[in-house]
Scaffold this motif. Structure first.
Motif, mmCIF file in Angstrom:
data_model
loop_
_atom_site.group_PDB
_atom_site.id
_atom_site.type_symbol
_atom_site.label_atom_id
_atom_site.label_comp_id
_atom_site.label_asym_id
_atom_site.label_seq_id
_atom_site.Cartn_x
_atom_site.Cartn_y
_atom_site.Cartn_z
ATOM 1 N N GLY A 100 0.828 -1.196 0.000
ATOM 2 C CA GLY A 100 0.000 0.000 0.000
ATOM 3 C C GLY A 100 0.859 1.241 0.000
ATOM 4 N N ASP A 101 0.228 2.387 0.197
ATOM 5 C CA ASP A 101 0.939 3.653 0.256
ATOM 6 C C ASP A 101 1.829 3.695 1.494
ATOM 7 O OD1 ASP A 101 1.671 6.321 -0.246
ATOM 8 O OD2 ASP A 101 0.018 7.067 0.980
ATOM 9 N N ARG A 102 3.118 3.936 1.277
ATOM 10 C CA ARG A 102 4.090 3.905 2.380
ATOM 11 C C ARG A 102 4.010 2.557 3.097
ATOM 12 N NH1 ARG A 102 2.765 10.019 4.257
ATOM 13 N NH2 ARG A 102 0.755 9.368 3.395
ATOM 14 N N ASP A 103 3.676 2.540 4.393
ATOM 15 C CA ASP A 103 3.659 1.251 5.084
ATOM 16 C C ASP A 103 2.242 0.740 5.327
ATOM 17 O OD1 ASP A 103 3.172 3.313 6.919
ATOM 18 O OD2 ASP A 103 4.000 2.179 8.609
ATOM 19 N N SER A 104 1.265 1.217 4.552
ATOM 20 C CA SER A 104 -0.121 0.776 4.707
ATOM 21 C C SER A 104 -0.277 -0.687 4.309
ATOM 22 C CB SER A 104 -1.041 1.635 3.829
ATOM 23 O OG SER A 104 -0.953 2.991 4.179
ATOM 24 N N LEU A 105 -1.070 -1.421 5.087
ATOM 25 C CA LEU A 105 -1.247 -2.851 4.858
ATOM 26 C C LEU A 105 -2.676 -3.284 5.173
ATOM 27 C CD1 LEU A 105 1.987 -4.098 6.686
ATOM 28 C CD2 LEU A 105 1.644 -4.112 4.200
ATOM 29 N N GLY A 106 -3.079 -4.387 4.579
ATOM 30 C CA GLY A 106 -4.304 -5.048 4.983
ATOM 31 C C GLY A 106 -5.585 -4.459 4.418
ATOM 32 N N GLN A 111 -5.855 -0.773 5.069
ATOM 33 C CA GLN A 111 -4.625 -0.040 4.787
ATOM 34 C C GLN A 111 -4.150 0.726 6.030
ATOM 35 O OE1 GLN A 111 -2.743 0.173 1.279
ATOM 36 N NE2 GLN A 111 -3.443 -1.758 2.155
ATOM 37 N N GLN A 112 -4.104 0.020 7.133
ATOM 38 C CA GLN A 112 -3.662 0.598 8.391
ATOM 39 C C GLN A 112 -2.139 0.622 8.448
ATOM 40 O OE1 GLN A 112 -5.941 -2.283 10.478
ATOM 41 N NE2 GLN A 112 -7.641 -0.898 10.934
ATOM 42 N N ARG A 113 -1.591 1.685 9.018
ATOM 43 C CA ARG A 113 -0.143 1.891 8.996
ATOM 44 C C ARG A 113 0.481 1.558 10.350
ATOM 45 N NH1 ARG A 113 1.523 7.588 6.920
ATOM 46 N NH2 ARG A 113 3.528 6.497 7.019
ATOM 47 N N PRO A 114 1.339 0.561 10.408
ATOM 48 C CA PRO A 114 2.029 0.255 11.663
ATOM 49 C C PRO A 114 2.760 1.459 12.250
ATOM 50 C CG PRO A 114 2.315 -1.542 10.119
ATOM 51 C CD PRO A 114 1.640 -0.435 9.363
ATOM 52 N N SER A 115 3.323 2.294 11.390
ATOM 53 C CA SER A 115 4.067 3.458 11.881
ATOM 54 C C SER A 115 3.164 4.489 12.550
ATOM 55 C CB SER A 115 4.824 4.129 10.730
ATOM 56 O OG SER A 115 3.921 4.675 9.777
ATOM 57 N N GLN A 116 1.859 4.377 12.335
ATOM 58 C CA GLN A 116 0.909 5.312 12.940
ATOM 59 C C GLN A 116 0.163 4.707 14.128
ATOM 60 O OE1 GLN A 116 0.809 8.603 11.784
ATOM 61 N NE2 GLN A 116 2.597 7.761 10.719
ATOM 62 N N GLY A 117 0.688 3.605 14.621
ATOM 63 C CA GLY A 117 0.142 3.041 15.849
ATOM 64 C C GLY A 117 -1.016 2.067 15.679
ATOM 65 N N TRP A 118 -1.261 1.577 14.460
ATOM 66 C CA TRP A 118 -2.377 0.669 14.253
ATOM 67 C C TRP A 118 -2.051 -0.764 14.673
ATOM 68 C CZ3 TRP A 118 -7.260 1.998 13.162
ATOM 69 C CH2 TRP A 118 -7.487 3.282 12.662
ATOM 70 N N GLY A 119 -0.795 -1.089 14.822
ATOM 71 C CA GLY A 119 -0.400 -2.444 15.199
ATOM 72 C C GLY A 119 0.811 -2.875 14.404
#
Length: 284
Positions: A96-102, A105-113
């Motif tokens: 995904g965009d930058r580190d977006s996943l799943g 498209q939640q971003r681990p770097s933004q505290g989603w897990g």
């Protein structure tokens, strides 16, 4: 005269701009532009029609179930499905965009897990609902506005185009329609026999927050207590939605039965509408 280096640099710049344009169009108008018709193996009919692939259908069913397990209003399921539709087209993607996943498209770097967590559909859906619940007045917002308050997308209006499809899915997956989810199992399942029966019951229990269910003694048949028609169709539609990934062969509730062979529901001799009966493929 332009140097060779300048020409190469110019070409690279054009390619980068083209890729960015493709990304922007995809995000704005939906990843369905890339979907081959052959992958669409599930049809949902509930005051409207939605056609999805097997993996998309399974993810949608899990998102809906987690919403009910968390006792969220049905409107929250519509918002969650529209969000996952836009962000990943209901596919659990590993990019995904930058580190977006799943799915979301939640971003681990933004505290989603962790990356592993946000690529777990059950975890990802829980995190989305938890964030949505914190948005004051989300229940009175348009679908796209509620989703945007959680996602903070560069395309805040994009979620609205999936509202109608998400309404159809929500009506079916939450038991407001009978025999509304019909999937075709396109190839012999990899999961079969006792392992399949145990896995499907465990997944059903985890998605819906049910007490752990026991496998029937013949190892391929299973029953799920329903209590009423609405719960029965919730579980029956969930089982059909997960037929491809869990080796489900038949699902029966009341006087309707779905079979993997036909990929549709047919009338059968009526059973008491107090439990859902299902069967997985026998071990090869």
């Amino acid at each position: 005269m332009r140097t060779r280096a300048a020409i190469v640099a110019s070409g690279v710049a054009v390619c980068v701009l083209a890729l960015l344009a493709v990304y922007a169009v995809t995000k704005q108008f939906g990843e369905h532009l890339r979907l081959p018709l052959a992958s669409r193996t599930c049809t949902v009919q509930a005051d409207g029609e939605v056609v999805l692939g097997a993996d998309q259908m399974a993810n949608a069913a899990t998102i809906a179930a987690i919403g009910m397990q968390r006792r969220m209003p049905e409107r929250a399921v519509v918002v969650a499905l529209a969000t996952a539709y836009q962000e990943s087209h209901l596919r659990n993607i590993a990019h995904g965009d930058r580190d977006s996943l799943g799915l979301f498209q939640q971003r681990p770097s933004q505290g989603w897990g962790t990356p592993e967590q946000v690529q777990d559909p059950r975890y990802a859906a829980n995190k989305f609902y938890a964030a949505l619940k914190k948005v004051k007045g989300w229940e009175r917002m348009r679908v796209t506005d509620a989703a945007q308050r959680v996602q903070r997308s560069a395309f805040p209006e994009a979620y609205e185009k999936w509202a109608d499809e998400s309404e159809v899915l929500t009506r079916a997956l939450l038991g407001h329609a009978t025999g509304a989810v019909a999937c075709t199992v396109s190839s012999p399942p990899t999961m079969r026999g006792p392992a399949a029966a145990s896995a499907v019951l465990e997944s059903l229990s985890l998605d819906w927050g049910l007490p752990r269910l026991a496998t029937a003694t013949d190892l391929t048949a299973l029953t799920v207590p329903a209590g009423d028609d609405r719960n029965g169709w919730r579980y029956a539609h969930w089982l059909v939605s997960h037929a491809d990934d869990h080796g489900v062969k038949k699902v029966r509730f009341g006087n309707l039965e779905w079979t993997a062979e036909q990929g549709s529901w047919a009338r059968v001799k009526g059973d008491p509408a107090t439990e859902v009966r299902a069967e997985v493929f026998a071990a090869a």
